[in-house]
Design an enzyme around this catalytic site. Sequence first.
Site, mmCIF file in Angstrom:
data_model
loop_
_atom_site.group_PDB
_atom_site.id
_atom_site.type_symbol
_atom_site.label_atom_id
_atom_site.label_comp_id
_atom_site.label_asym_id
_atom_site.label_seq_id
_atom_site.Cartn_x
_atom_site.Cartn_y
_atom_site.Cartn_z
ATOM 1 N N LEU A 386 -4.077 -2.517 7.905
ATOM 2 C CA LEU A 386 -4.433 -2.801 6.514
ATOM 3 C C LEU A 386 -3.392 -3.701 5.882
ATOM 4 O O LEU A 386 -3.678 -4.457 4.971
ATOM 5 C CB LEU A 386 -4.524 -1.494 5.727
ATOM 6 C CG LEU A 386 -5.650 -0.541 6.111
ATOM 7 C CD1 LEU A 386 -5.494 0.783 5.388
ATOM 8 C CD2 LEU A 386 -7.003 -1.155 5.783
ATOM 9 N N PHE A 391 8.569 -1.496 4.723
ATOM 10 C CA PHE A 391 8.840 -0.192 5.322
ATOM 11 C C PHE A 391 8.052 0.073 6.590
ATOM 12 O O PHE A 391 8.295 1.041 7.280
ATOM 13 C CB PHE A 391 8.531 0.927 4.323
ATOM 14 C CG PHE A 391 9.552 1.020 3.231
ATOM 15 C CD1 PHE A 391 10.896 1.137 3.537
ATOM 16 C CD2 PHE A 391 9.169 1.016 1.901
ATOM 17 C CE1 PHE A 391 11.843 1.241 2.534
ATOM 18 C CE2 PHE A 391 10.118 1.117 0.899
ATOM 19 C CZ PHE A 391 11.461 1.224 1.214
ATOM 20 N N ASP A 507 9.277 2.585 -7.385
ATOM 21 C CA ASP A 507 8.773 1.273 -6.965
ATOM 22 C C ASP A 507 7.394 1.008 -7.555
ATOM 23 O O ASP A 507 6.439 0.686 -6.844
ATOM 24 C CB ASP A 507 8.757 1.152 -5.449
ATOM 25 C CG ASP A 507 8.819 -0.313 -4.998
ATOM 26 O OD1 ASP A 507 9.052 -1.198 -5.851
ATOM 27 O OD2 ASP A 507 8.649 -0.564 -3.795
#
Length: 703
Positions: A386, A391, A507
């Site tokens: 996706l 990360f 974030d």
Amino acid sequence: MRITPAQKLKHAVNNSEFRLAVGAMLLPTFHLAALLLLFVSAGRCADAAAGGDGGRFVYNGFRAANLTLDGAATVTPNGLLMLTNGTIQMKGQAFHPSPLPFRDPSAPNATAARSFSTTFVFAIFGQYTDLSSHGLAFFVAADRAVLSTALPGQFLGLLNNTNDGNRSAHVFAVEFDTLFNADFHDLNSNHVGVDVDSLESRVAADAGYYDDATGLFRNLSLISRKAMQVWVDYDGAATQVTVTMAPIGLARPKKPLLQTTVDLSDVVQDAAYVGFTSATGVLFSRHFVLGWSFGLDGPAPALNISVLPALPPAGPKPRSKVLVIVLPIASATLVFAVGIAIYVLVRRRIKYAELREDWEIAFGRHRFSYKDLFHATKGFSDKQLLGAGGFGSVYKGVLRKSNTETEVAVKKVSHESKQGMKEFITEVASMGRLRHRNLVQLIGYCRRKGELLLVYDYMPNGSLDKYLYDRSKGGLDWPQRFRIIRGVASGLLYLHEDWEQVVIHRDVKASNVLLDAEMNGRLGDFGLARLYDHGADAHTTHVVGTMGYLAPELGHTGKATPATDVFAFGAFLLEVTCGRRPIEQDEHGNHTVLVDWVTGRWRRGLIIDAADTMTPDGFNPDEVSLVLKLGLLCSHPLPNARPTIRQVMQYLDGDMVLPDLSPEHFGFTVMEQMYSREFDKNMTMPCVSSTSMGTVSDISGGR
Ligand SMILES: *[C@@H]1O[C@H](CO)[C@@H](O)[C@H](O)[C@H]1NC(C)=O
Ligand SMILES: *[C@@H]1O[C@H](CO)[C@@H](O)[C@H](O)[C@H]1NC(C)=O
Ligand SMILES: *[C@@H]1O[C@H](CO)[C@@H](O)[C@H](O)[C@H]1NC(C)=O
Ligand SMILES: *[C@@H]1O[C@H](CO)[C@@H](O)[C@H](O)[C@H]1NC(C)=O
């Protein structure tokens, strides 16, 4: 052939022994006495006499036989003549120790070969019941050197490769051949042949016999380990060889197996050896002769079948070729298959290996097996990808559990350190309990060496930033944007104030807001903060987040607080309303900070102009103005000057009137703030990604 007593006498007289006797008694009147003597003597000769047996002997077993043995040939304790023993590439020969006089000098034709008759019983024990080495032959050979230089294998111990086919070999044989040899134009692998100076038979026939009663041919298998009797007769006058065989115990069949014209005159010379030979090749066999009788010029004495030595037992269920050849192959295959299976299992183990520790038992409900995730994501195939970002990568997956299919997003985070994992997992587990319609639900996790997998609800409409910047997606109209903004604010409020612990998201940004099927904005994932914070004080060392969303105070305190989240939310408000990134870089490398840009508009009283006009549907100037001003308010460089998320919510809902922004409020630009302070050296700056990557949250104690 019939031989009269007179003929017998005549031939006996020709015999040297009798010539002596007759010489001593020259009187013709003694002829009758000599005749009598002959019969007595013949009777004695029948008992395996020595060389001087008058070319007439019978061996019902070979225990006391005077035979010359060569090669592997031996006589077993019970009297079997064993020509070959169980060794490959061997020949075995057994023959009458002295050559027999095959020519009669007193006969009208002194060079003609004398008639002879022989019978014997043999058996061949192949290495396998259905496969054997070479066969056996009865021979008449003039030259002993030929016998001693004969080769094993296909040469049957009869000839060698130079004299095979050479008339000077002086060999006659009846072969019982158990191997097909194309070189010799063999009939098949079970035949009887008449050979003269060559292994290529003059005539040959299937081994077998003609049934006296029916006249039908009956096959006999030479390697059947069964004893069979053979009769070989040579008629010197007719120069004819007759070969007959039958299973042991059966009377000699009337119809011979083979009959052929062969003139042995040239073959046998004056004298010749008679006996047997056999040979083994790459396989072995044991060739046995049970009894043998021979007679020159007359019928061979009958064998006493009942006293013949017994054959060894046919073997403890004789192994078949199938077993011996197929079994090793089968077992090798099995071993190979087992090896493969073990390899596959081990690989599987490695492939699906996970890290699991005792303390994780508490989170069992949230723990997924790697195998399930592996299959859910089709082996983490690129097709399922996706997005990828700072990360790790996110894959779409389908978890199947008892007929229900759940769509999930699996985030793969590479993580080497074991440190802090426990706290992190604890957090993941507690995050799993966070439930809000504007949060992306964390379902569970899986841990492997150097890798952490987080499983989230799948958000079919992807991340918000795609709609903001990728115009092919069609863009979002104002009501949709406002709804998303409110949703994210409400999700953040839940994290900051409505849950049992204060959760700092750390974030907040457009790419971390995902859209569910109803286009509701949901704040994306949680929990990565711990992972990247550990090693020292979790709250002060590293700053994780995205440029443009980082509150200025993070640069020196490094401590994420609700106010830093509000700062990021302010940037998010402006981003969504203006359709611009918080920091944009033009082709000359000049940065434009969105906050400053909007502030500029606001100063000129044109704040509405900052809004994204690409999708004018449902444009509401009051709402747009409110959101932009709120964005500026939240972006205040001083944390204390920012509203709380609860206040933000109230302003958005119109429950509270937004205070007027004073020009002093923005007496300095965020740009200046950002560059006036040195950011922490260890600050981590994951790349700005367009997916739901790089979200960091923090739990700072209970309330
Ligand atoms: C066997 O035969 C050979 C040749 O005829 C003879 O020399 C020898 O004496 C015989 N041996 C026995 C034990 O009869
Ligand atoms: C067969 O005979 C040969 C020669 O005498 C000998 O070397 C070999 O060991 C024998 N093999 C067996 C299995 O008895
Ligand atoms: C083959 O047999 C003959 C005797 O017939 C002998 O002279 C010759 O040396 C043998 N050849 C080999 C290769 O043994
Ligand atoms: C005898 O055996 C041979 C070879 O195995 C075969 O070709 C033939 O048909 C058999 N004949 C009879 C009558 O069984």
